[in-house]
Design an enzyme around this catalytic site. Structure first.
Site, short mmCIF file in Angstrom:
data_model
loop_
_atom_site.label_atom_id
_atom_site.label_comp_id
_atom_site.label_asym_id
_atom_site.label_seq_id
_atom_site.Cartn_x
_atom_site.Cartn_y
_atom_site.Cartn_z
N GLU A 166 -1.57 9.71 0.38
CA GLU A 166 -1.73 9.88 -1.06
C GLU A 166 -1.07 11.18 -1.50
OE1 GLU A 166 -5.49 9.08 -3.03
OE2 GLU A 166 -6.23 8.19 -1.17
N GLU A 206 0.81 -1.21 0.00
CA GLU A 206 0.00 0.00 0.00
C GLU A 206 0.85 1.27 0.00
OE1 GLU A 206 -3.19 -0.08 -0.41
OE2 GLU A 206 -3.49 -2.23 -0.12
#
Length: 264
Positions: A110, A88
């Site tokens: 992100e 991830e």
């Protein structure tokens, strides 16, 4: 002064003993550093954020994590957690130095200009001006995950989601909350990898059997599972195999979810 130093030494020894009795007895700092070899690379946005000490502190707040079952089972759980979260947060590429699976934990959130990830939810309403994009090892997203995760770990993440990218212990705790918490009809990742989950007849028919592959199914099965071989699942397995090798444990059965139907 001597008494003060002696007290510090005793506290240090006590903390070390506590760590060794839990997850610290499975994974040392040196192995953690080998696993996440480039997490502090200058090219990684998370440079310096993810520490061994924060991982151990967070892990010890979830008493069953890495302490369930025999030693091999415990090692596989730690390897599986770090592998899934490394996928991830990866900064690796095919020809990366030391290989692509030495670049986990390169990111803590992100990048770019992600959306708000805010949806209507009466129980966990979005706070004004806050965004709930992916942060931390598991890239927790959406207000309906930040809310219950925060309640579970004692931090108001609805009003302060940035804490997941600013406090490494909170960051690890959100990932471990997701790991340890079943979300019906899915079992928890912890139960699936530690042998506590027993597949139903419907699970068996769907190809969902105990092992690392069903953990991938729990995390992102709707996108990655039941579609044959694909790069995402291969990447998750690559991290897992490397970490198991470093911990000196076998991989166990059912590594992929290529032929598993996603959970409903």
């Amino acid at each position: 002064m001597k008494t003060f130093v002696l007290v510090l030494l005793c506290l240090s020894s006590l903390m070390g003993a506590l760590a060794q009795g839990g997850v610290g007895s499975i994974i040392s700092k040196s192995i953690f550093d080998q696993m996440l070899k480039h997490r502090n690379d200058a090219n990684c946005p998370a440079n310096g954020f993810y520490t061994y000490e924060a991982f151990i502190a967070a892990a010890n707040s979830f008493g069953a994590f890495g302490t369930t079952g025999d030693t091999d089972t415990r090692k596989r759980e730690v390897a599986a957690f770090l592998a899934q979260t490394s996928h991830e947060t990866t900064g690796g590429w095919a020809s990366a130095p030391d290989g692509p699976y030495a670049w986990g934990y390169c990111h803590k959130q992100e990048e770019g200009n992600p959306p708000d990830y805010c949806v209507a939810n009466q129980q966990w309403p979005c706070a004004p001006g806050k965004k709930y994009f992916g942060r931390g090892p598991i890239q927790i997203s959406y207000n309906y995950n930040y809310g219950p995760a925060g309640r579970a770990i004692g931090s108001d993440l609805l009003n302060n989601p940035d804490a997941v990218a600013n406090d490494p212990t909170i960051s690890f705790k959100t990932a471990l909350w997701f790991w340890m918490t079943p979300q019906t009809p899915k079992p928890s990742c912890h139960d699936a990898i530690s042998g506590r989950w027993r597949p139903s007849a419907a699970d068996s028919t769907a190809g969902r059997l105990p092992g690392y592959g069903v953990v991938t199914n729990i995390i992102n099965g709707g996108i990655e599972c039941g579609k044959g071989s694909n790069p995402q699942v291969e990447d998750r397995i690559g991290f897992y195999k490397r970490y198991c090798d470093l911990l000196g444990v076998g991989y166990g059965p059912n590594l992929d979810c290529y032929n598993q139907r996603p959970f409903a």
